[in-house]
Design a protein around this motif. Structure first.
Motif, PDB file in Angstrom:
ATOM      1  N   GLU A 194       0.038  -5.519   7.553  1.00 51.39           N
ATOM      2  CA  GLU A 194       0.570  -4.150   7.422  1.00 51.39           C
ATOM      3  C   GLU A 194      -0.091  -3.437   6.238  1.00 51.39           C
ATOM      4  O   GLU A 194      -0.379  -2.251   6.316  1.00 51.39           O
ATOM      5  CB  GLU A 194       2.091  -4.182   7.222  1.00 51.39           C
ATOM      6  CG  GLU A 194       2.866  -4.645   8.417  1.00 51.39           C
ATOM      7  CD  GLU A 194       3.064  -3.566   9.468  1.00 51.39           C
ATOM      8  OE1 GLU A 194       2.898  -2.376   9.163  1.00 51.39           O
ATOM      9  OE2 GLU A 194       3.382  -3.946  10.610  1.00 51.39           O
ATOM     10  N   GLU A 195      -0.331  -4.182   5.159  1.00 55.31           N
ATOM     11  CA  GLU A 195      -0.972  -3.596   3.977  1.00 55.31           C
ATOM     12  C   GLU A 195      -2.403  -3.168   4.301  1.00 55.31           C
ATOM     13  O   GLU A 195      -2.860  -2.110   3.858  1.00 55.31           O
ATOM     14  CB  GLU A 195      -0.973  -4.579   2.809  1.00 55.31           C
ATOM     15  CG  GLU A 195       0.403  -4.869   2.240  1.00 55.31           C
ATOM     16  CD  GLU A 195       1.225  -5.860   3.074  1.00 55.31           C
ATOM     17  OE1 GLU A 195       0.638  -6.615   3.897  1.00 55.31           O
ATOM     18  OE2 GLU A 195       2.453  -5.871   2.918  1.00 55.31           O
ATOM     19  N   ASP A 216      -2.261  -0.019   6.305  1.00 58.18           N
ATOM     20  CA  ASP A 216      -2.047   1.129   5.409  1.00 58.18           C
ATOM     21  C   ASP A 216      -3.344   1.531   4.716  1.00 58.18           C
ATOM     22  O   ASP A 216      -3.654   2.718   4.597  1.00 58.18           O
ATOM     23  CB  ASP A 216      -0.976   0.819   4.375  1.00 58.18           C
ATOM     24  CG  ASP A 216       0.419   0.744   4.980  1.00 58.18           C
ATOM     25  OD1 ASP A 216       0.624   1.255   6.106  1.00 58.18           O
ATOM     26  OD2 ASP A 216       1.309   0.165   4.322  1.00 58.18           O
ATOM     27  N   LYS A 269      -5.229   5.102   5.159  1.00 56.45           N
ATOM     28  CA  LYS A 269      -5.567   5.936   3.999  1.00 56.45           C
ATOM     29  C   LYS A 269      -7.040   6.340   4.052  1.00 56.45           C
ATOM     30  O   LYS A 269      -7.390   7.483   3.760  1.00 56.45           O
ATOM     31  CB  LYS A 269      -5.270   5.202   2.696  1.00 56.45           C
ATOM     32  CG  LYS A 269      -3.816   5.122   2.377  1.00 56.45           C
ATOM     33  CD  LYS A 269      -3.574   4.330   1.103  1.00 56.45           C
ATOM     34  CE  LYS A 269      -2.089   4.119   0.885  1.00 56.45           C
ATOM     35  NZ  LYS A 269      -1.818   3.283  -0.277  1.00 56.45           N
TER      36      LYS A 269
END
Length: 74
Positions: A40-41, A44, A48
Motif C-alpha cells: 500500500e505504501e 501511495d 504521488k
C-alpha cells in the motif's frame, strides 16, 4: 496510459512492465500495482509520482489527481 501516455515511463520505472498488457484495460491502477506484489505504501508512492505529472501535462479546471479509489484502468 491511454489518456496520459507520458505515464508509461513512470510505470516502467516503477517496475510495472504491463502497460501494454490486455489485463491493464480491466484493472485499476490500484489493482495492477497491488496485484504485482507492491505494498500500500508503494502504491501511495506511485500515485504521488503520477500526480506530479498529470496536473502539469493536462491542466484543467479543478484538480485531476488520481486517488486509489478513483483510479481508472491504465
Amino acid at each position: 496510459v491511454e489518456k496520459y501516455p507520458q505515464l508509461a515511463d513512470v510505470f516502467l520505472d516503477f517496475g510495472v512492465h504491463c502497460v501494454g498488457c490486455y489485463v491493464s484495460s480491466y484493472e485499476t491502477i490500484e489493482q495492477g500495482i497491488l496485484g504485482h506484489g507492491f505494498s500500500e505504501e508503494e502504491l501511495d508512492e506511485f500515485l504521488k509520482e503520477i500526480n506530479t505529472i498529470v496536473p502539469r501535462s493536462h491542466p484543467s479546471p479543478g484538480d485531476q489527481r488520481v486517488a486509489p479509489e478513483e483510479a481508472t484502468p491504465y
